[in-house]
Each structure stands twice: as structure tokens, then as C-alpha cells.
Scaffold this active site. Structure first.
Site, PDB file in Angstrom:
ATOM      1  N   GLY A 130       0.829  -1.201   0.000  1.00  0.00           N
ATOM      2  CA  GLY A 130       0.000   0.000   0.000  1.00  0.00           C
ATOM      3  C   GLY A 130       0.855   1.239   0.000  1.00  0.00           C
ATOM      4  N   TYR A 269      -6.754  -5.636 -12.655  1.00  0.00           N
ATOM      5  CA  TYR A 269      -5.395  -5.924 -13.109  1.00  0.00           C
ATOM      6  C   TYR A 269      -4.526  -6.644 -12.094  1.00  0.00           C
ATOM      7  CZ  TYR A 269      -0.562  -5.153 -14.473  1.00  0.00           C
ATOM      8  OH  TYR A 269       0.757  -5.336 -14.778  1.00  0.00           O
TER       9      TYR A 269
HETATM   10  P1  AMP Z   1       0.077   1.591 -20.611  1.00  0.00           P
HETATM   11  O1  AMP Z   1       0.908   0.856 -21.587  1.00  0.00           O
HETATM   12  O2  AMP Z   1       0.867   2.645 -19.863  1.00  0.00           O
HETATM   13  O3  AMP Z   1      -1.203   2.143 -21.165  1.00  0.00           O
HETATM   14  O4  AMP Z   1      -0.332   0.543 -19.478  1.00  0.00           O
HETATM   15  C1  AMP Z   1      -1.375  -0.348 -19.719  1.00  0.00           C
HETATM   16  C2  AMP Z   1      -0.883  -1.742 -19.550  1.00  0.00           C
HETATM   17  O5  AMP Z   1      -0.260  -1.902 -18.275  1.00  0.00           O
HETATM   18  C3  AMP Z   1      -2.049  -2.677 -19.608  1.00  0.00           C
HETATM   19  O6  AMP Z   1      -1.687  -3.743 -20.477  1.00  0.00           O
HETATM   20  C4  AMP Z   1      -2.254  -3.163 -18.190  1.00  0.00           C
HETATM   21  O7  AMP Z   1      -2.454  -4.546 -18.175  1.00  0.00           O
HETATM   22  C5  AMP Z   1      -0.997  -2.796 -17.453  1.00  0.00           C
HETATM   23  N1  AMP Z   1      -1.265  -2.060 -16.214  1.00  0.00           N
HETATM   24  C6  AMP Z   1      -2.341  -1.398 -15.841  1.00  0.00           C
HETATM   25  N2  AMP Z   1      -2.194  -0.843 -14.623  1.00  0.00           N
HETATM   26  C7  AMP Z   1      -0.975  -1.166 -14.211  1.00  0.00           C
HETATM   27  C8  AMP Z   1      -0.224  -0.896 -13.029  1.00  0.00           C
HETATM   28  N3  AMP Z   1      -0.683  -0.149 -12.037  1.00  0.00           N
HETATM   29  N4  AMP Z   1       1.009  -1.411 -12.952  1.00  0.00           N
HETATM   30  C9  AMP Z   1       1.505  -2.150 -13.929  1.00  0.00           C
HETATM   31  N5  AMP Z   1       0.850  -2.419 -15.076  1.00  0.00           N
HETATM   32  C10 AMP Z   1      -0.364  -1.943 -15.223  1.00  0.00           C
END
Ligand code: AMP
Length: 497
Positions: A130, A269
Site C-alpha cells: 500500500g 489488473y
Molecule cells: P500503458 O501501456 O501505460 O497504457 O499501461 C497499460 C498496460 O499496463 C495494460 O496492459 C495493463 O495490463 C498494465 N497495467 C495497468 N495498470 C498497471 C499498473 N498499475 N502497474 C503495472 N501495469 C499496469
């Protein structure tokens, strides 16, 4: 109770200026077991199952009743806790462990958890998932009154508060300390004769209780109970403190009762699909999100293609609802870490290419629906849409199984400052253009709640922590400003790893 991001207080933090190596944000996995002869080995297995929650570092602290034994390493659990001699060093029938995930700056060993301190009551180790949203303010007060901080971790303030508490019993001191912190926490901690777990008053981050023979287990997710063969007993409730001793388990309720508001992103996620949260299979909920998405945003297409792995359950749901066949049009290289682990944008962009390849045979000449669980910066979707066209797709309809992320997170999942969030700066058509997709649609906030079986509009129905989509923060945000996730910086010390 709803909160918006508060303006930063005007006090000047002169002695807490720039920190080169880290910032106070992380998403993590925690695990603990009390009263088992193989405590460290079981904790290693538990951390393995929680590896998806943090891949930068891992640590275990075990206790044999008098001495504490600690191993904290950079990197994956399997790369570090793979030798019998490491496990053998971690003696004792109680142990806690932590997987760390930090998405900005370098992770340095001094921040790797469990953190440990010698108190006048004896040794105390703590692992935290957290983010404490008043940690910097507390830290400033502690330093002003003579505390020496050894890490830049927000978790360290809990140890300082524990050491200053005037209460006699360790569990009372623990409660005294967490009453002073704000934000999100699932904590697992250990002294020489007690394991203490806690969830913040709204229960933002998850924590479950299991039983393995006569031993109690605490873990971020049920998948960590499954791997060690522990029986799921129940979740630690929001605002509940659990103490486990040789006499058994005791529950404490130090906060006024209020409704739980767990983080919706665990379903979207973070959690592993085989975990059960609040009685629901994460996998089933993700499929439902895909099903809702197919109802809300149908597409005239021939193939449903998930962005693996996170988009797979939603794509199955979308396919089942729409009747359009599901195909693995993208193959993921599992030997490359999660995209977010690489802190810099240019490395992240490279990471996406390394991670995904087109399975051209199922894409060429087709109108496809591409499904992912979420869009944060938009890096993944831009790269994958291009990849699909390069592999011969005729049309690429992008469908996202969660709403647009318009607000930063302050509770440990580290969605970035609003200026980096694609949906905070662009409307739907602009986002579609940036991605280069034929069409783009997101699941609505009502759709997300429906997927879990709740009604967002019913004031009596349970609610989630969903500020990423709505801007409604469930706690005060003492350390943060309206610009988003820009916590104040720490000391001038920068470490070379
Ligand atoms: P982005 O490429 O920056 O748009 O991130 C989206 C991708 O990252 C998606 O494929 C999600 O599965 C993954 N994702 C979403 N939230 C998180 C997070 N907090 N930390 C890591 N990966 C994430």
C-alpha cells in the site's frame, strides 16, 4: 466519505529535499506464517505465488523465538531464494515476506522489506502493501524530534511510531501507530512471539487469513494460500487488526466501523486470476467485464484477440457474449518482466516490443477486436495496434475492459501523474487517433460494478475505491497535491547500486 486531492501544505521541507534513488510508491505482495517448522520455505513459496505483485526485490525475516534472521535481495524470489542454504539461514517457526514493486527511480536494498527495528520490547519486522498518504508529513515531524530515518520507505514511519508509543503490549503499540497513519495498508509484522496483520480502515489493499495444519497464514491473495496447501479462513476485514500467538488468533477493531471500499484495480489488473476476492473469482469477474464490454461496445469483427496476459479473461468474456471467435493473435514472451517495471518511458516502450509478438496467421486480412484490461499511458495499446497492422490486420477495434484512467493513484498501484495519463489529457477520439485504432471504447464505471455484481448508483450497495476513474479518493491525502502523484522528495542521498 469522499476526498479530493488536497493542496500541499505550505510548510517548507528544507531538510527533506531531493532523493535520487526512490519515491514513496509501490505495489507489493505480503505473506506471513506463524508456528510452522518450515516457516521460511513456506514463505518463499507464498512469495512465489505473489510474484506478480512485485518483481524488483524480495525479502524474508524469520524468527526462532529469540533471534531474527533476515534475507533481503534485489530481483525475483526464484532467483534469490532458490538455495537450501539461504532457506536454512532463515531459522525459526515464524516468518514474514515481501515482494516489492516500485515503478519510479531505482530500488535500493535499504528500502527492501521486511523492514526491521530493535524496539525496547524486542525485535520487530514489518512488511507493507500500500502507500501511507501522510508518511512524509509524519517523517518530517519524526525527524524534527530527533528520529534518524534509515530508508526512504513510507513503511519506516510505522517503526518509529511503534518505538515512541507509550503503550505496554506490542499489539497496543501497533494499534497506536496505525491510528496515526492515513492511506492504504495491508500489513504483516512479526515480533518474537506474535504475528500482527492489519488492513486500513477502508480495506483498500487485500489481506487474507489461512490455516495450514495448526499454523496461521496471512497473505495478500488466496493464490498464496493455494500454493502452500493452506485452507482459506476469511479475509482480514477493513480496519481490522489480527494478532496471532501460540494461544491462537485474536481480532481487534481499533477504528470506528465504516463500509469497506476495496480497490477495484485488484479485480481489473493486480490480483492473480485464480485468486478469490470477497468471495468472487478474479477470473470470473474479469470475464464478466469482457461480457459487459461486448454489450456496451460491440464491434463488427471476425476475431477477438487479447493483449496477453492481462486482457485474456476479458477477451474470453467478450468472445462468449459476441459469438466472435477468440484467437491468440499475440504471443507474449514470459521471460520479460511486466512493462511497468522499467521506470523510464523509452525503456518501457522497448519493453513492450520485447514482450509481445504477432501471431500473424490468425490476424492477416482480418477485422480484429483487440482487448486489454486497462490503458494507463497508452504505451501498450499504441505499440500493439501498430504490431497488428504490421501483421496484416485490416481493422483494429480497441476495447478496454475498464473505464478511462483520469486520476492518479496514491495507494500503491502507482498510476502516474495526470500529465502522463492518456485519458486525463485526451478525449476518446484523440485517444483513438493516438493509438491508430479503427475504433476505441472503454467499459463504463457502471459496467465495472455490474461485472462484480454491484450497482454503482445504489447508495446502499457496496462501493469500491475507484478514484482512478472518478477522482473520489476514500482517504485524506495529506502529502499530495492536486497535480497528482508527485509526493515531496526526500533526502539528498543517492545510492549507486
Ligand atoms: P500503458 O501501456 O501505460 O497504457 O499501461 C497499460 C498496460 O499496463 C495494460 O496492459 C495493463 O495490463 C498494465 N497495467 C495497468 N495498470 C498497471 C499498473 N498499475 N502497474 C503495472 N501495469 C499496469
Amino acid at each position: 466519505m469522499k476526498h479530493t486531492a488536497q493542496p500541499v501544505q505550505s510548510r517548507k521541507l528544507t531538510h527533506l529535499s531531493r532523493m535520487g534513488d526512490d519515491q514513496l510508491r509501490e505495489e507489493c505482495g505480503v505473506f506471513g506464517i506463524f508456528g510452522h517448522p518450515d516457516a521460511a520455505a513456506i514463505t518463499t513459496l507464498g512469495l512465489h505465488a505473489l510474484q506478480h505483485r512485485g518483481q524488483e526485490a524480495a525479502g524474508i525475516v524469520a524468527c526462532d523465538g529469540s533471534t531474527f534472521h533476515s534475507e533481503r535481495r534485489m530481483g525475483l524470489v526464484g532467483d534469490n531464494f532458490n538455495k537450501q542454504k539461504v532457506i536454512d539461514r532463515l531459522q525459526g517457526d515464524m516468518a514474514i515476506g515481501h515482494n516489492r514493486y516500485s515503478t519510479t527511480g531505482d530500488t535500493v536494498l535499504r528500502n527492501v522489506q521486511p523492514l526491521f527495528a530493535d524496539l525496547d520490547t524486542g525485535g520487530f519486522a514489518i512488511a507493507h502493501n500500500g502507500n501511507i498518504t501522510n508518511a512524509l508529513t509524519l517523517r518530517e515531524e519524526l525527524i524534527s524530534s530527533g528520529a534518524i530515518c534509515q530508508s526512504t520507505s513510507d513503511t519506516e514511519v510505522i517503526l518509529h511510531l511503534l518505538s515512541r508509543s507509550r503503550k505496554r503490549r506490542i499489539v497496543e503499540r501497533f494499534i497506536d501507530s496505525i491510528r496515526q497513519i492515513e492511506g492504504a495498508y495491508a500489513l504483516v509484522s512479526l515480533s518474537n512471539d506474535i504475528m500482527i496483520g492489519a488492513r486500513d480502515p477502508v480495506g483498500i489493499r487485500p489481506l487474507v487469513i489461512g490455516k495450514l495444519g495448526d499454523s496461521y497464514v496471512l497473505a495478500s491473495e488466496t493464490c498464496a494460500l493455494d500454493i502452500v496447501g493452506a485452507k482459506f479462513l476469511r479475509e482480514v476485514e477493513n480496519g481490522e487488526v489480527i494478532s496471532i500467538t501460540r494461544d491462537g488468533l485474536e481480532s481487534h477493531r481499533p477504528f470506528p466501523k465504516r463500509p469497506a471500499q476495496p480497490c477495484i484495480f485488484e479485480y481489473i489488473y493486480f490480483a492473480r486470476p485464480d485468486s478469490i476476492i470477497d468471495g468472487r473469482s478474479v477470473y470470473d469477474v474479469r470475464k464478466q467485464m469482457g461480457l459487459q464490454l461486448a454489450r456496451e461496445a460491440p464491434a463488427d469483427a471476425e476475431v477477438i484477440v487479447p493483449i496477453p496476459d492481462s486482457g485474456i479473461p476479458a477477451a474470453i468474456g467478450y468472445s462468449q457474449e459476441s459469438g466472435i471467435p477468440f484467437e491468440l493473435g499475440i504471443i507474449r514472451n514470459h521471460y520479460v518482466g511486466r512493462t511497468f517495471i522499467e521506470p523510464e518511458q523509452r525503456i518501457r516502450a522497448l519493453g513492450v516490443k520485447l514482450k509481445h509478438s504477432a501471431n500473424a496467421r490468425v490476424i492477416r486480412g482480418k477485422r480484429i477486436v483487440l482487448i486489454d484490461d486497462s490503458v494507463v499511458r497508452g504505451t501498450t495499446s499504441q505499440k500493439i495496434v501498430t504490431l497488428m497492422y504490421e501483421a496484416g490486420a485490416k481493422e483494429v477495434h480497441m476495447r478496454i475492459a475498464s473505464p478511462p484512467i483520469t486520476h492518479s493513484d496514491f495507494y500503491g498501484i502507482d498510476t502516474p501523474t495526470p500529465k502522463e495519463l492518456l485519458a486525463a489529457n485526451n478525449n476518446l477520439e484523440e485517444m483513438r487517433g493516438i493509438m491508430g485504432a479503427t475504433s476505441l471504447a472503454f467499459l463504463s464505471i457502471d459496467g465495472i460494478y455490474r461485472a462484480v455484481g454491484y450497482d454503482k448508483r445504489d447508495p446502499l450497495a457496496p462501493q469500491f475505491t475507484d478514484h482512478c476513474f472518478t477522482g473520489d479518493y476514500p482517504t485524506t491525502l495529506t502529502d499530495h497535491n492536486e497535480e497528482g502523484n508527485e509526493p515531496r522528495q526526500l533526502s539528498l542521498l543517492s545510492e549507486v547500486m
